[in-house]
Enzyme design. Structure first.
Site, PDB file in Angstrom:
ATOM      1  N   LEU A  70       0.860  -1.175   0.000  1.00 23.14           N
ATOM      2  CA  LEU A  70       0.000   0.000   0.000  1.00 23.14           C
ATOM      3  C   LEU A  70       0.897   1.224   0.000  1.00 23.14           C
ATOM      4  O   LEU A  70       1.946   1.239   0.657  1.00 23.14           O
ATOM      5  CB  LEU A  70      -0.896   0.030   1.241  1.00 23.14           C
ATOM      6  CG  LEU A  70      -1.957  -1.061   1.383  1.00 23.14           C
ATOM      7  CD1 LEU A  70      -2.712  -0.887   2.701  1.00 23.14           C
ATOM      8  CD2 LEU A  70      -2.923  -1.045   0.218  1.00 23.14           C
ATOM      9  N   ASP A  71       0.500   2.252  -0.750  1.00 23.02           N
ATOM     10  CA  ASP A  71       1.239   3.511  -0.699  1.00 23.02           C
ATOM     11  C   ASP A  71       1.329   3.991   0.737  1.00 23.02           C
ATOM     12  O   ASP A  71       0.422   3.762   1.555  1.00 23.02           O
ATOM     13  CB  ASP A  71       0.550   4.576  -1.548  1.00 23.02           C
ATOM     14  CG  ASP A  71       0.685   4.328  -3.047  1.00 23.02           C
ATOM     15  OD1 ASP A  71       1.513   3.488  -3.440  1.00 23.02           O
ATOM     16  OD2 ASP A  71      -0.040   4.994  -3.811  1.00 23.02           O
ATOM     17  N   ARG A  72       2.378   4.693   1.044  1.00 21.31           N
ATOM     18  CA  ARG A  72       2.602   5.161   2.416  1.00 21.31           C
ATOM     19  C   ARG A  72       1.402   5.910   3.009  1.00 21.31           C
ATOM     20  O   ARG A  72       1.040   5.669   4.168  1.00 21.31           O
ATOM     21  CB  ARG A  72       3.857   6.045   2.454  1.00 21.31           C
ATOM     22  CG  ARG A  72       4.203   6.549   3.838  1.00 21.31           C
ATOM     23  CD  ARG A  72       5.528   7.259   3.833  1.00 21.31           C
ATOM     24  NE  ARG A  72       5.891   7.698   5.176  1.00 21.31           N
ATOM     25  CZ  ARG A  72       7.091   8.126   5.525  1.00 21.31           C
ATOM     26  NH1 ARG A  72       8.059   8.144   4.622  1.00 21.31           N
ATOM     27  NH2 ARG A  72       7.345   8.511   6.745  1.00 21.31           N
ATOM     28  N   VAL A  74      -1.680   5.509   2.541  1.00 19.58           N
ATOM     29  CA  VAL A  74      -2.900   4.702   2.498  1.00 19.58           C
ATOM     30  C   VAL A  74      -2.914   3.724   3.673  1.00 19.58           C
ATOM     31  O   VAL A  74      -1.902   3.098   3.987  1.00 19.58           O
ATOM     32  CB  VAL A  74      -2.993   3.922   1.170  1.00 19.58           C
ATOM     33  CG1 VAL A  74      -4.262   3.072   1.125  1.00 19.58           C
ATOM     34  CG2 VAL A  74      -2.958   4.891  -0.013  1.00 19.58           C
TER      35      VAL A  74
END
Length: 253
Positions: A70-72, A74
């Site tokens: 997951l993107d940071r 998110v």
């Protein structure tokens, strides 16, 4: 199988949705890296290794396999492997698209259709860490496919449920912005300025996968905490979102 099973042990560092000898499913807090990088800042893999060592009093190294990212900014549901065999089988599920990922997002405006499939081609500028969306196949661009459905609209924002068919970097952020509906707080992809610094209004709400050993289909679900900006939507909107998340794998919306 639902995702409300817990292992009775010492209190975990991160909220655990499910745990057995092969899998560990937890809620990622927005702002934490999925895996370590050269910044040395906290990451999920290291935090979970440390947590398992403490909870089970394990000496030496502990295995935690990263299955998806997951993107940071998110938060939400993440699945990790506790053995190398489980990691290999789960990674193959991701590659073969037998790994279902669904999100909830808050976007500006109203998408042109209440539900649709988006198919674009994304190219990434690694130096700027930004993705460009193309309508047609383009050199060095990768196909990106998602389904979305609007659960509710209120105050110029829409609560959207997204099912990913591919897992490209910044995919939901870039494709929704391309529709003219950037995610709330996502300045990189065109969201208007907002007071204060907040994490992206994007949450990994459901992950489905076949268990790497038993082959049973497991679905792990959790909605975001009802704080800002999520708090702007009433219970009825969240009930609709929950019913969309619970739709059978591969069903049409």
């Amino acid at each position: 199988m639902n995702a409300d099973k817990h292992r009775e042990a010492a209190a975990p560092l991160l909220p655990v949705l499910y745990e057995d000898n092969h899998l560990l499913v937890v809620l990622k807090t927005p702002g934490i890296l999925s895996q370590a990088d050269d910044t040395g800042e906290p990451d999920m893999v290291t935090l979970l290794k440390d947590d398992l060592k403490v909870r089970y009093n394990k000496p030496g190294n502990v295995f935690v396999g990263l299955v998806h990212r997951l993107d940071r900014p998110v938060g939400g549901v993440m699945v990790f492997a506790k053995t190398s065999k489980a990691a290999s089988r789960l990674s193959e599920s991701v590659r073969s698209r037998n790994f279902e990922k669904m999100y909830v997002a808050l976007v500006h405006g109203m998408p042109p259709k209440p539900s649709a499939t988006l198919r674009h081609y994304l190219s990434k500028d690694a130096a700027r860490n930004i993705v460009t969306v193309h309508e047609r196949p383009t050199a060095d661009a990768k196909e990106a496919v998602l389904d979305y459905q609007v659960a509710a609209s209120h105050g110029g924002l829409s609560l959207v449920v997204v099912r990913l068919h591919t897992g490209r970097p910044h995919q939901i952020r870039a494709q929704m912005a391309h529709l003219g509906c950037p995610l709330v707080y996502d300045r990189k992809y065109g969201a208007p300025p907002a007071k204060g610094e907040r994490d992206l209004a994007l949450w990994s709400a459901s992950v489905g996968v076949h268990h790497p050993v038993s082959k049973e289909w497991l679905a792990f679900r959790a909605l975001p905490p009802r704080n800002e900006p999520w708090a702007q939507f009433p219970d009825e909107a969240w009930r609709r979102a929950e019913s969309m998340l619970a739709a059978d794998k591969g069903s049409a919306w």
